[in-house]
Design a protein around this motif. Structure first.
Motif, PDB file in Angstrom:
ATOM      1  N   ARG A  24       6.131 -34.934  24.563  1.00  0.00           N
ATOM      2  CA  ARG A  24       6.696 -36.158  24.002  1.00  0.00           C
ATOM      3  C   ARG A  24       7.497 -35.799  22.764  1.00  0.00           C
ATOM      4  NH1 ARG A  24       5.777 -39.500  19.918  1.00  0.00           N
ATOM      5  NH2 ARG A  24       4.061 -38.194  19.178  1.00  0.00           N
ATOM      6  N   VAL A  25       8.707 -36.329  22.646  1.00  0.00           N
ATOM      7  CA  VAL A  25       9.553 -36.044  21.486  1.00  0.00           C
ATOM      8  C   VAL A  25       8.918 -36.671  20.254  1.00  0.00           C
ATOM      9  CG1 VAL A  25      11.828 -36.332  20.439  1.00  0.00           C
ATOM     10  CG2 VAL A  25      11.637 -35.936  22.905  1.00  0.00           C
ATOM     11  N   ALA A  26       8.486 -35.822  19.321  1.00  0.00           N
ATOM     12  CA  ALA A  26       7.773 -36.294  18.131  1.00  0.00           C
ATOM     13  C   ALA A  26       8.701 -36.489  16.938  1.00  0.00           C
ATOM     14  CB  ALA A  26       6.662 -35.310  17.758  1.00  0.00           C
ATOM     15  N   TRP A  27       9.767 -35.695  16.855  1.00  0.00           N
ATOM     16  CA  TRP A  27      10.749 -35.844  15.783  1.00  0.00           C
ATOM     17  C   TRP A  27      12.031 -35.131  16.186  1.00  0.00           C
ATOM     18  CZ3 TRP A  27      12.327 -31.325  13.176  1.00  0.00           C
ATOM     19  CH2 TRP A  27      11.525 -30.201  13.389  1.00  0.00           C
ATOM     20  N   VAL A  28      13.135 -35.526  15.563  1.00  0.00           N
ATOM     21  CA  VAL A  28      14.452 -35.008  15.949  1.00  0.00           C
ATOM     22  C   VAL A  28      15.162 -34.454  14.728  1.00  0.00           C
ATOM     23  CG1 VAL A  28      16.684 -35.566  16.998  1.00  0.00           C
ATOM     24  CG2 VAL A  28      14.599 -36.690  17.831  1.00  0.00           C
ATOM     25  N   ASN A  29      15.687 -33.244  14.841  1.00  0.00           N
ATOM     26  CA  ASN A  29      16.496 -32.616  13.801  1.00  0.00           C
ATOM     27  C   ASN A  29      17.965 -32.811  14.168  1.00  0.00           C
ATOM     28  OD1 ASN A  29      15.464 -31.406  11.457  1.00  0.00           O
ATOM     29  ND2 ASN A  29      16.336 -29.430  11.989  1.00  0.00           N
ATOM     30  N   GLN A  30      18.539 -33.903  13.736  1.00  0.00           N
ATOM     31  CA  GLN A  30      19.907 -34.228  14.117  1.00  0.00           C
ATOM     32  C   GLN A  30      20.917 -33.551  13.200  1.00  0.00           C
ATOM     33  OE1 GLN A  30      19.671 -38.480  13.718  1.00  0.00           O
ATOM     34  NE2 GLN A  30      19.246 -38.769  15.893  1.00  0.00           N
ATOM     35  N   VAL A  46      18.139 -36.605  22.496  1.00  0.00           N
ATOM     36  CA  VAL A  46      16.861 -37.153  22.938  1.00  0.00           C
ATOM     37  C   VAL A  46      16.458 -38.244  21.964  1.00  0.00           C
ATOM     38  CG1 VAL A  46      16.105 -35.005  24.046  1.00  0.00           C
ATOM     39  CG2 VAL A  46      15.556 -35.418  21.642  1.00  0.00           C
ATOM     40  N   VAL A  47      15.495 -39.056  22.353  1.00  0.00           N
ATOM     41  CA  VAL A  47      15.041 -40.142  21.483  1.00  0.00           C
ATOM     42  C   VAL A  47      13.558 -39.971  21.204  1.00  0.00           C
ATOM     43  CG1 VAL A  47      16.785 -41.766  22.290  1.00  0.00           C
ATOM     44  CG2 VAL A  47      14.589 -41.656  23.456  1.00  0.00           C
ATOM     45  N   LEU A  48      13.118 -40.496  20.079  1.00  0.00           N
ATOM     46  CA  LEU A  48      11.708 -40.405  19.711  1.00  0.00           C
ATOM     47  C   LEU A  48      10.826 -41.017  20.791  1.00  0.00           C
ATOM     48  CD1 LEU A  48      11.689 -41.310  15.899  1.00  0.00           C
ATOM     49  CD2 LEU A  48      11.315 -39.082  16.931  1.00  0.00           C
TER      50      LEU A  48
END
Length: 235
Positions: A191-197, A166-168
C-alpha cells in the motif's frame, strides 16, 4: 524547507516516549508538554502543525486546553487529536464539544497513531528500520507492469524509486528480485504509504518515488524478507 512540528501532551513520561518512538523515522520536529497549561504556553510561543493530547492531566486537562485553543482565532486551525480511554463515550462527547479534530484511544496502537498523524501532515513516515539496497522491482499499475528499484527495504515495507504517478493508500502488487534467499522472486501486496514528489519532497535525501507498506503478508513472506535483510552487510 522547515520541518513539520508535532506537539505531544501527556503527564505520563512513558506515554510521551512511546509516541516519540513512533515518530522517530519521520521528518518532523517533536516537542512535548506534561499538561495542558504547559502545552498552551508552547503553542502560543511557536504553533505546531499537529497536537496529540491526553484528556486526563493535572494542572490543566486536555478538554480545557483544547477549548482554549479552539476559541483562539490564531490557533484554532491547529488539528488536535485527543487521546481518550477506550470505551468511555462520555469523554469522546466532551472532547468533541471542546472542538477536537479526532480521537485515539489508549493503549495507543503505533499503526493507528501514524495513520492519524498522516491525515494532517505528509511528513509522517510509518517505516520501520530499513537497509539500503538496489533491488529490481516490478509493480502493477492499472494492470500494466512497471519497472522500478527498491532503494531500501525492511520486513514492513520498502521505498521504490519511480517517476510513475501513484496516490496515497493505493494498493499494488509488487515483485522483488532478491539476489539471495530461497525465493529469488518474492511477490508482495503493498500500500502506498507516502509519496516523494518532484518539487515536494518528504525526504530530501531520496529521489522521486514512494514508500510502500507491505499488507496481508504471509508468514513465509515475512520470514523470507527477514532472511534477506539479515543476510545483508550493515551500512
Amino acid at each position: 524547507m522547515a520541518k513539520s512540528k508535532i506537539l505531544l501532551v501527556d503527564d505520563t513520561r512513558l506515554i510521551l516516549e512511546l509516541e516519540k518512538s513512533f515518530l522517530k523515522m519521520s521528518h518532523v520536529d517533536v516537542i512535548t508538554a506534561g499538561n495542558g497549561a504547559e502545552a498552551l504556553e508552547l503553542v502560543r510561543k511557536d504553533p505546531p502543525d499537529l497536537i496529540f493530547m491526553d484528556l486526563n492531566m493535572p494542572v490543566m486537562d486536555g478538554i480545557s486546553c483544547c477549548t482554549l485553543l479552539k476559541s483562539d482565532p490564531f490557533l484554532s486551525s491547529i488539528p488536535v487529536v485527543m487521546i481518550t480511554t477506550a470505551g468511555n463515550d462520555q469523554d469522546r462527547v466532551r472532547a468533541q464539544q471542546a472542538g477536537c479534530d479526532n480521537f485515539l484511544t489508549k493503549p495507543i496502537d503505533r499503526r493507528l497513531f501514524l495513520d492519524m498523524a498522516r491525515k494532517y501532515t505528509d511528513a509522517v513516515d510509518r517505516r520501520e528500520a530499513r537497509i539500503p539496497c538496489q533491488i529490481p522491482v516490478l509493480f502493477l499499475l492499472q494492470q500494466s507492469p512497471v519497472g522500478a528499484h527498491a532503494l531500501d527495504i525492511g520486513d514492513g515495507g520498502a521505498f521504490l524509486a519511480s517517476r510513475e504517478e501513484v496516490v496515497l493508500n493505493e494498493e499494488l502488487r509488487i515483485a522483488f528480485f532478491l539476489e539471495t534467499g530461497e525465493v529469488p522472486l518474492l511477490e508482495m501486496k503493498g500500500r502506498v504509504a507516502w509519496v516523494n514528489q518532484e518539487g515536494k519532497r518528504v525526504h530530501a535525501g531520496l529521489p522521486t518515488g514512494f514508500g510502500v507498506e507491505f499488507v496481508d503478508a504471509a508468514q513465509w513472506q515475512k520470514d523470507e524478507l527477514k532472511r534477506y535483510v539479515e543476510a545483508q552487510p550493515l551500512p
